[in-house]
Scaffold this motif. Structure first.
Motif, PDB file in Angstrom:
ATOM      1  N   ASN A  53     -11.471   0.133  -4.292  1.00  0.00           N
ATOM      2  CA  ASN A  53     -12.895   0.357  -4.526  1.00  0.00           C
ATOM      3  C   ASN A  53     -13.356   0.095  -5.955  1.00  0.00           C
ATOM      4  O   ASN A  53     -14.558   0.003  -6.208  1.00  0.00           O
ATOM      5  N   VAL A  54     -12.417  -0.028  -6.875  1.00  0.00           N
ATOM      6  CA  VAL A  54     -12.800  -0.250  -8.274  1.00  0.00           C
ATOM      7  C   VAL A  54     -12.152  -1.532  -8.802  1.00  0.00           C
ATOM      8  O   VAL A  54     -12.838  -2.523  -9.074  1.00  0.00           O
ATOM      9  N   MET A  55     -10.838  -1.525  -8.942  1.00  0.00           N
ATOM     10  CA  MET A  55     -10.157  -2.633  -9.609  1.00  0.00           C
ATOM     11  C   MET A  55     -10.387  -3.968  -8.920  1.00  0.00           C
ATOM     12  O   MET A  55     -10.813  -4.952  -9.552  1.00  0.00           O
ATOM     13  N   LEU A  56     -10.116  -4.044  -7.622  1.00  0.00           N
ATOM     14  CA  LEU A  56     -10.238  -5.319  -6.921  1.00  0.00           C
ATOM     15  C   LEU A  56     -11.690  -5.763  -6.778  1.00  0.00           C
ATOM     16  O   LEU A  56     -11.984  -6.962  -6.830  1.00  0.00           O
ATOM     17  N   LYS A  57     -12.603  -4.812  -6.624  1.00  0.00           N
ATOM     18  CA  LYS A  57     -14.016  -5.178  -6.551  1.00  0.00           C
ATOM     19  C   LYS A  57     -14.487  -5.794  -7.862  1.00  0.00           C
ATOM     20  O   LYS A  57     -15.299  -6.727  -7.873  1.00  0.00           O
ATOM     21  N   GLN A  58     -13.996  -5.268  -8.971  1.00  0.00           N
ATOM     22  CA  GLN A  58     -14.364  -5.825 -10.261  1.00  0.00           C
ATOM     23  C   GLN A  58     -13.681  -7.165 -10.520  1.00  0.00           C
ATOM     24  O   GLN A  58     -14.253  -8.062 -11.144  1.00  0.00           O
ATOM     25  N   ALA A  59     -12.449  -7.311 -10.038  1.00  0.00           N
ATOM     26  CA  ALA A  59     -11.676  -8.518 -10.323  1.00  0.00           C
ATOM     27  C   ALA A  59     -12.078  -9.700  -9.447  1.00  0.00           C
ATOM     28  O   ALA A  59     -12.005 -10.851  -9.889  1.00  0.00           O
ATOM     29  N   HIS A  60     -12.501  -9.438  -8.212  1.00  0.00           N
ATOM     30  CA  HIS A  60     -12.705 -10.530  -7.250  1.00  0.00           C
ATOM     31  C   HIS A  60     -13.680 -11.599  -7.730  1.00  0.00           C
ATOM     32  O   HIS A  60     -13.381 -12.808  -7.623  1.00  0.00           O
ATOM     33  N   PRO A  61     -14.846 -11.258  -8.266  1.00  0.00           N
ATOM     34  CA  PRO A  61     -15.736 -12.331  -8.743  1.00  0.00           C
ATOM     35  C   PRO A  61     -15.113 -13.165  -9.856  1.00  0.00           C
ATOM     36  O   PRO A  61     -15.334 -14.372  -9.922  1.00  0.00           O
ATOM     37  N   LYS A  62     -14.338 -12.527 -10.694  1.00  0.00           N
ATOM     38  CA  LYS A  62     -13.703 -13.247 -11.797  1.00  0.00           C
ATOM     39  C   LYS A  62     -12.564 -14.140 -11.300  1.00  0.00           C
ATOM     40  O   LYS A  62     -12.262 -15.171 -11.897  1.00  0.00           O
ATOM     41  N   LEU A  63     -11.947 -13.736 -10.184  1.00  0.00           N
ATOM     42  CA  LEU A  63     -10.887 -14.546  -9.590  1.00  0.00           C
ATOM     43  C   LEU A  63     -11.415 -15.800  -8.911  1.00  0.00           C
ATOM     44  O   LEU A  63     -10.674 -16.754  -8.697  1.00  0.00           O
ATOM     45  N   THR A  64     -12.686 -15.780  -8.547  1.00  0.00           N
ATOM     46  CA  THR A  64     -13.234 -16.846  -7.708  1.00  0.00           C
ATOM     47  C   THR A  64     -14.403 -17.606  -8.319  1.00  0.00           C
ATOM     48  O   THR A  64     -14.805 -18.633  -7.769  1.00  0.00           O
ATOM     49  N   GLN A  65     -14.959 -17.142  -9.415  1.00  0.00           N
ATOM     50  CA  GLN A  65     -16.144 -17.781  -9.988  1.00  0.00           C
ATOM     51  C   GLN A  65     -15.879 -18.201 -11.428  1.00  0.00           C
ATOM     52  O   GLN A  65     -15.622 -17.359 -12.286  1.00  0.00           O
ATOM     53  N   ASN A  84       0.829  -1.213   0.000  1.00  0.00           N
ATOM     54  CA  ASN A  84       0.000   0.000   0.000  1.00  0.00           C
ATOM     55  C   ASN A  84       0.866   1.266   0.000  1.00  0.00           C
ATOM     56  O   ASN A  84       0.518   2.266  -0.636  1.00  0.00           O
ATOM     57  N   ARG A  85       1.996   1.205   0.713  1.00  0.00           N
ATOM     58  CA  ARG A  85       2.880   2.376   0.761  1.00  0.00           C
ATOM     59  C   ARG A  85       3.606   2.610  -0.556  1.00  0.00           C
ATOM     60  O   ARG A  85       4.213   3.672  -0.754  1.00  0.00           O
ATOM     61  N   SER A  86       3.554   1.621  -1.445  1.00  0.00           N
ATOM     62  CA  SER A  86       4.242   1.756  -2.731  1.00  0.00           C
ATOM     63  C   SER A  86       3.429   2.553  -3.744  1.00  0.00           C
ATOM     64  O   SER A  86       3.864   2.720  -4.890  1.00  0.00           O
ATOM     65  N   MET A  87       2.252   3.041  -3.350  1.00  0.00           N
ATOM     66  CA  MET A  87       1.422   3.834  -4.246  1.00  0.00           C
ATOM     67  C   MET A  87       0.775   4.974  -3.474  1.00  0.00           C
ATOM     68  O   MET A  87       0.760   4.991  -2.241  1.00  0.00           O
ATOM     69  N   THR A  88       0.255   5.937  -4.183  1.00  0.00           N
ATOM     70  CA  THR A  88      -0.387   7.094  -3.569  1.00  0.00           C
ATOM     71  C   THR A  88      -1.759   6.708  -3.033  1.00  0.00           C
ATOM     72  O   THR A  88      -2.336   5.696  -3.437  1.00  0.00           O
ATOM     73  N   PRO A  89      -2.330   7.528  -2.136  1.00  0.00           N
ATOM     74  CA  PRO A  89      -3.689   7.249  -1.660  1.00  0.00           C
ATOM     75  C   PRO A  89      -4.702   7.154  -2.791  1.00  0.00           C
ATOM     76  O   PRO A  89      -5.645   6.371  -2.721  1.00  0.00           O
ATOM     77  N   GLU A  90      -4.510   7.950  -3.857  1.00  0.00           N
ATOM     78  CA  GLU A  90      -5.435   7.899  -4.986  1.00  0.00           C
ATOM     79  C   GLU A  90      -5.384   6.538  -5.674  1.00  0.00           C
ATOM     80  O   GLU A  90      -6.426   5.963  -6.023  1.00  0.00           O
ATOM     81  N   SER A  91      -4.180   6.008  -5.880  1.00  0.00           N
ATOM     82  CA  SER A  91      -4.043   4.696  -6.508  1.00  0.00           C
ATOM     83  C   SER A  91      -4.594   3.600  -5.616  1.00  0.00           C
ATOM     84  O   SER A  91      -5.272   2.674  -6.082  1.00  0.00           O
ATOM     85  N   LEU A  92      -4.314   3.705  -4.324  1.00  0.00           N
ATOM     86  CA  LEU A  92      -4.803   2.708  -3.378  1.00  0.00           C
ATOM     87  C   LEU A  92      -6.328   2.697  -3.338  1.00  0.00           C
ATOM     88  O   LEU A  92      -6.960   1.627  -3.330  1.00  0.00           O
ATOM     89  N   MET A 125      -4.801  -4.059 -15.573  1.00  0.00           N
ATOM     90  CA  MET A 125      -3.623  -3.924 -16.425  1.00  0.00           C
ATOM     91  C   MET A 125      -3.568  -5.026 -17.480  1.00  0.00           C
ATOM     92  O   MET A 125      -2.586  -5.149 -18.211  1.00  0.00           O
ATOM     93  N   ALA A 126      -4.614  -5.804 -17.558  1.00  0.00           N
ATOM     94  CA  ALA A 126      -4.690  -6.886 -18.542  1.00  0.00           C
ATOM     95  C   ALA A 126      -4.895  -6.326 -19.942  1.00  0.00           C
ATOM     96  O   ALA A 126      -5.273  -5.165 -20.137  1.00  0.00           O
ATOM     97  N   HIS A 127      -4.649  -7.179 -20.927  1.00  0.00           N
ATOM     98  CA  HIS A 127      -4.891  -6.818 -22.326  1.00  0.00           C
ATOM     99  C   HIS A 127      -5.653  -7.962 -22.975  1.00  0.00           C
ATOM    100  O   HIS A 127      -5.149  -9.073 -23.085  1.00  0.00           O
TER     101      HIS A 127
END
Length: 311
Positions: free
Chosen positions: A41-53, A28-36, A292-294
């Motif tokens: 709230n966006v990237m991981l929330k969108q990715a989590h269902p795809k990671l597990t379902q 978390n310290r490796s990025m700014t509060p904006e990136s964190l 960051m996927a393509h």
């Protein structure tokens, strides 16, 4: 390849450990509060269902025109901080979970596991179980292990076992060692990850690992990062400096003995990578399901005018 899956049961085993929390704090310290905030709230929330379902995964695969996907652990499940007892249990859970998913859908999925590389002797046993018992195609590792380069002598037996088994080693960094210089603008990922690849692969080349184990099947994410872009500079150092003349062949020769995914985003980047490695060393990758996927892989390949139909 380069498609991640999360094992929630394994995450539950480590999430309350202080070492896991400290690693999370470091990331978390490796990025700014904006990136964190965006990641949380966006990237991981969108990715989590795809990671597990699997249902969402298969729908996305169909939409992308992908018949077969090779699952590999989410990088935050390396857990190189874990002691031997915990590492034994967590790795077992992750690898058996991925093997179970593959067994349920062998026509759509193949699998790669993880190992506790911070405990080299244990890692070798886990590798054998992963490949010989669970039927995995190989394992995913990071670019360093608790600050130790993967070309270090303590991992020599691991590389020997990988060559013996004929399995794939998938190099995927977790974070970067560049610190505060890449904290702004999400540079820790966009810049730091490609540099981690270049450093880690260079240690394997100049350290002679690929000379000692010529049959090693090494696969690098993110197109191998910056390695191919400036490989001529490495060749120059190898030719003119005795302290860099430490491997049997010019560094560029080793690019033709590794494999790289196609996540370079632009046709010109893919054309250049193919020119340095040979088309035979490229494997379609996506970094599913992160932002960051393509996913436009067909357009990427078709956009390289120099590729023939055979290529």
């Amino acid at each position: 390849m380069h498609c991640h899956v999360l094992t929630p049961k394994a995450m539950a085993m480590v999430v309350d450990k202080p070492e896991f929390r400290e690693l999370g704090n470091l990331m978390n310290r490796s990025m700014t509060p904006e990136s964190l905030e965006f990641n949380t709230n966006v990237m991981l929330k969108q990715a989590h269902p795809k990671l597990t379902q699997l249902e969402e995964r298969f729908r996305d695969m169909d939409a992308m025109g992908v018949d077969l996907q090779v699952l590999s652990p989410a990088p935050n499940q390396f857990n190189y901080w874990a002691d031997e007892a915990l590492a034994t249990d967590v790795v077992k859970v992750v690898n058996e979970h991925i093997a179970e998913l593959v067994a349920q859908h062998p026509d759509r999925l193949l699998g790669m596991g993880t190992i506790a590389l911070q405990h080299p002797e244990l890692a070798i046993r886990q590798l054998e179980h992963c490949v010989r018992t669970l039927g995995m195609k190989g394992v995913e590792i990071s670019s360093t292990v608790r600050g130790v380069e993967i070309g270090d002598a303590r991992f020599e037996k691991f590389w020997a076992k990988c060559e013996e088994l004929g399995c794939v080693v998938f190099l995927h960094p977790l974070g970067t060692s560049l610190g505060d210089r890449v904290r702004p603008f999400y540079l820790s990922n966009s810049l730091g990850q490609p540099l981690e690849h270049a450093v880690a692969l260079s240690h394997l080349i100049f350290g002679g690992v690929l000379d000692r184990y010529p049959g090693l099947k090494l696969f690098a994410a993110h197109g191998g990062g910056y390695l191919a872009s400036h490989i001529g500079r490495a060749d120059h150092a190898w030719q003119f400096r005795p302290d860099a003349h430490t491997c049997q062949h010019p560094p560029s020769e080793y690019l033709k003995r590794m494999w790289f995914d196609t996540i370079v985003y632009r046709p010109e980047g893919l054309r250049h990578l193919a020119a340095e490695t040979g088309v035979s060393q490229l494997i379609v990758g996506t970094d599913y399901p992160y932002d960051m996927a393509h996913y436009a892989m067909h357009d990427l390949v078709d956009g390289v005018a120099e590729f023939s139909e055979a290529d």
